[in-house]
Design a protein around this motif. Structure first.
Motif, PDB file in Angstrom:
ATOM      1  N   VAL A   1      34.403  99.871  11.112  1.00 13.82           N
ATOM      2  CA  VAL A   1      33.491 100.087  12.237  1.00 13.82           C
ATOM      3  C   VAL A   1      32.086  99.799  11.729  1.00 13.82           C
ATOM      4  O   VAL A   1      31.770 100.116  10.588  1.00 13.82           O
ATOM      5  CB  VAL A   1      33.520 101.584  12.679  1.00 13.82           C
ATOM      6  CG1 VAL A   1      32.543 101.830  13.816  1.00 13.82           C
ATOM      7  CG2 VAL A   1      34.921 102.030  13.076  1.00 13.82           C
TER       8      VAL A   1
ATOM      9  N   CYS B   1      28.384 100.167  13.732  1.00 14.55           N
ATOM     10  CA  CYS B   1      27.757 100.396  15.043  1.00 14.55           C
ATOM     11  C   CYS B   1      26.653 101.450  14.950  1.00 14.55           C
ATOM     12  O   CYS B   1      26.522 102.131  13.941  1.00 14.55           O
ATOM     13  CB  CYS B   1      28.816 100.842  16.051  1.00 14.55           C
ATOM     14  SG  CYS B   1      29.479 102.491  15.756  1.00 14.55           S
TER      15      CYS B   1
ATOM     16  N   ARG C   1      25.113 106.737  17.432  1.00 13.69           N
ATOM     17  CA  ARG C   1      25.313 107.310  18.769  1.00 13.69           C
ATOM     18  C   ARG C   1      26.630 106.840  19.389  1.00 13.69           C
ATOM     19  O   ARG C   1      27.368 107.608  19.978  1.00 13.69           O
ATOM     20  CB  ARG C   1      24.157 106.880  19.679  1.00 13.69           C
ATOM     21  CG  ARG C   1      23.451 108.025  20.371  1.00 13.69           C
ATOM     22  CD  ARG C   1      22.324 107.528  21.267  1.00 13.69           C
ATOM     23  NE  ARG C   1      21.195 106.990  20.551  1.00 13.69           N
ATOM     24  CZ  ARG C   1      20.780 105.722  20.591  1.00 13.69           C
ATOM     25  NH1 ARG C   1      21.400 104.818  21.333  1.00 13.69           N
ATOM     26  NH2 ARG C   1      19.728 105.342  19.906  1.00 13.69           N
ATOM     27  N   GLU C   2      26.921 105.533  19.202  1.00 11.00           N
ATOM     28  CA  GLU C   2      28.163 104.979  19.766  1.00 11.00           C
ATOM     29  C   GLU C   2      29.387 105.582  19.106  1.00 11.00           C
ATOM     30  O   GLU C   2      30.374 105.892  19.768  1.00 11.00           O
ATOM     31  CB  GLU C   2      28.213 103.471  19.522  1.00 11.00           C
ATOM     32  CG  GLU C   2      27.830 102.651  20.712  1.00 11.00           C
ATOM     33  CD  GLU C   2      27.742 101.186  20.343  1.00 11.00           C
ATOM     34  OE1 GLU C   2      28.700 100.646  19.751  1.00 11.00           O
ATOM     35  OE2 GLU C   2      26.682 100.587  20.630  1.00 11.00           O
ATOM     36  N   LEU C   3      29.294 105.740  17.803  1.00  6.39           N
ATOM     37  CA  LEU C   3      30.440 106.301  17.078  1.00  6.39           C
ATOM     38  C   LEU C   3      30.708 107.719  17.571  1.00  6.39           C
ATOM     39  O   LEU C   3      31.854 108.082  17.837  1.00  6.39           O
ATOM     40  CB  LEU C   3      30.154 106.320  15.579  1.00  6.39           C
ATOM     41  CG  LEU C   3      31.297 106.915  14.746  1.00  6.39           C
ATOM     42  CD1 LEU C   3      32.422 105.900  14.595  1.00  6.39           C
ATOM     43  CD2 LEU C   3      30.814 107.353  13.378  1.00  6.39           C
TER      44      LEU C   3
ATOM     45  N   GLY D   1      29.959 108.962  20.404  1.00  7.65           N
ATOM     46  CA  GLY D   1      30.452 108.876  21.771  1.00  7.65           C
ATOM     47  C   GLY D   1      31.952 108.647  21.852  1.00  7.65           C
ATOM     48  O   GLY D   1      32.618 109.077  22.789  1.00  7.65           O
ATOM     49  N   GLN D   2      32.496 107.987  20.817  1.00  6.89           N
ATOM     50  CA  GLN D   2      33.938 107.680  20.800  1.00  6.89           C
ATOM     51  C   GLN D   2      34.781 108.850  20.320  1.00  6.89           C
ATOM     52  O   GLN D   2      36.002 108.814  20.384  1.00  6.89           O
ATOM     53  CB  GLN D   2      34.218 106.508  19.843  1.00  6.89           C
ATOM     54  CG  GLN D   2      33.739 105.163  20.340  1.00  6.89           C
ATOM     55  CD  GLN D   2      33.776 104.121  19.221  1.00  6.89           C
ATOM     56  OE1 GLN D   2      34.386 104.336  18.187  1.00  6.89           O
ATOM     57  NE2 GLN D   2      33.119 103.004  19.444  1.00  6.89           N
ATOM     58  N   MET D   3      34.097 109.891  19.769  1.00  8.13           N
ATOM     59  CA  MET D   3      34.883 110.943  19.114  1.00  8.13           C
ATOM     60  C   MET D   3      35.119 112.151  20.014  1.00  8.13           C
ATOM     61  O   MET D   3      34.570 112.273  21.074  1.00  8.13           O
ATOM     62  CB  MET D   3      34.189 111.352  17.833  1.00  8.13           C
ATOM     63  CG  MET D   3      34.269 110.220  16.829  1.00  8.13           C
ATOM     64  SD  MET D   3      33.253 110.498  15.378  1.00  8.13           S
ATOM     65  CE  MET D   3      33.945 111.975  14.734  1.00  8.13           C
TER      66      MET D   3
END
Ligand code: ADP
Ligand code: ADP
Length: 226
Positions: free
Chosen positions: A215, A217, A220-222, A224-226
């Motif tokens: 990964v 990125c 914040r995006e990471l 958001g995926q968790m």
């Protein structure tokens, strides 16, 4: 231009271990970047190559636009490295350790002494300036490694597991210090196996495992995926 640009980087150690299987990474100028991964993932190998301690097998590395193969000296001038292991002369005094380091970069003694004072004060080590490094606590040694890595005023600071084995209080004060120097414009790249540390500090993250990037990125995006 990136602070750090890694392209198709491979490392096979002489015993046959394939530590890096062709990784690519771009770190923007001014970023606070984490390379996160479990033990054995390839983090130290990556930093070792970037800091010229380990030879790469294939690929390219550029630091502030300077290629390690064709402009290693310029690349090294732009980079400060905080290794995981203490590698001081145990008998040398704190002040002298920082001044000696400055000498490796061709900095005059007068400027080196000013810089040593500035960074030892910033890191709360000025009172220990005449103490041999072997007498310092673990936390002080870590701070000394940071002062030493900053003495040539690099654009990019790389830290390998900077808070491993450090108590929570010192960890927080080191985080605050790293944030402060990042705000002053230094690009910071650290490796960690604590997601919590990456989350607290970093704007962008890459996750590495078994020598490959899984990964890459914004933090914040990471999350958001968790
Ligand atoms: P290079 O390929 O960069 O020349 P080497 O394979 O010669 O590196 O190893 C460098 C050193 O690291 C050697 O002293 C070796 O014993 C040591 N080493 C070997 N295996 C490991 C390992 N799994 N983790 C850490 N260090 C190791
Ligand atoms: P990390 O820093 O993420 O824990 P490393 O970069 O230290 O990972 O290690 C990546 C892989 O390379 C592991 O399998 C490790 O055992 C191996 N390795 C690291 N250093 C050496 C070395 N000097 N010689 C041989 N294998 C090594």
């Amino acid at each position: 231009m990136y602070a750090l640009q890694i392209k198709d980087l491979e490392k096979i150690y002489s015993n046959g271990t394939k530590a890096l299987k062709g990784i690519s990474l771009n770190v923007q100028k001014g970023d606070f970047f984490a390379l996160l991964g479990p033990n054995g993932a390839g983090k130290s190998t990556t930093l070792g190559i970037v800091s010229s301690l380990v030879n790469k097998t294939a690929g390219t590395v550029q630091i502030m636009g300077h290629d390690l193969d064709t402009a290693r000296t310029q690349a090294k001038m732009k980079l400060g490295v905080v290794p995981q292991e203490f590698n001081f002369n145990q008998f040398e005094k704190v002040f002298d350790i920082v001044v000696t380091q400055a000498g490796y970069y061709g900095i005059s003694t007068a400027v080196a002494k000013e810089r040593a004072e500035k960074y030892l004060k910033k890191l709360g080590l000025w009172e220990k300036r005449s103490t041999p490094s072997r007498m310092l606590s673990g936390g002080m040694k870590r701070r000394l490694m940071i002062a030493r890595a900053l003495v040539h005023e690099p654009d990019v600071l790389i830290l390998d597991e900077p808070t491993a084995g450090v108590d929570i209080e010192l960890r927080r004060s080191m985080w605050a210090f790293l944030q402060e120097i990042n705000e002053q414009g230094i690009t910071i790249i650290l490796t960690t196996h604590y997601l919590e540390e990456a989350e607290a500090l970093c704007r962008n993250i890459a996750i590495i495992d078994h020598g490959s990037i899984l990964v890459d990125c914004p933090m914040r995006e990471l999350l958001g995926q968790m």
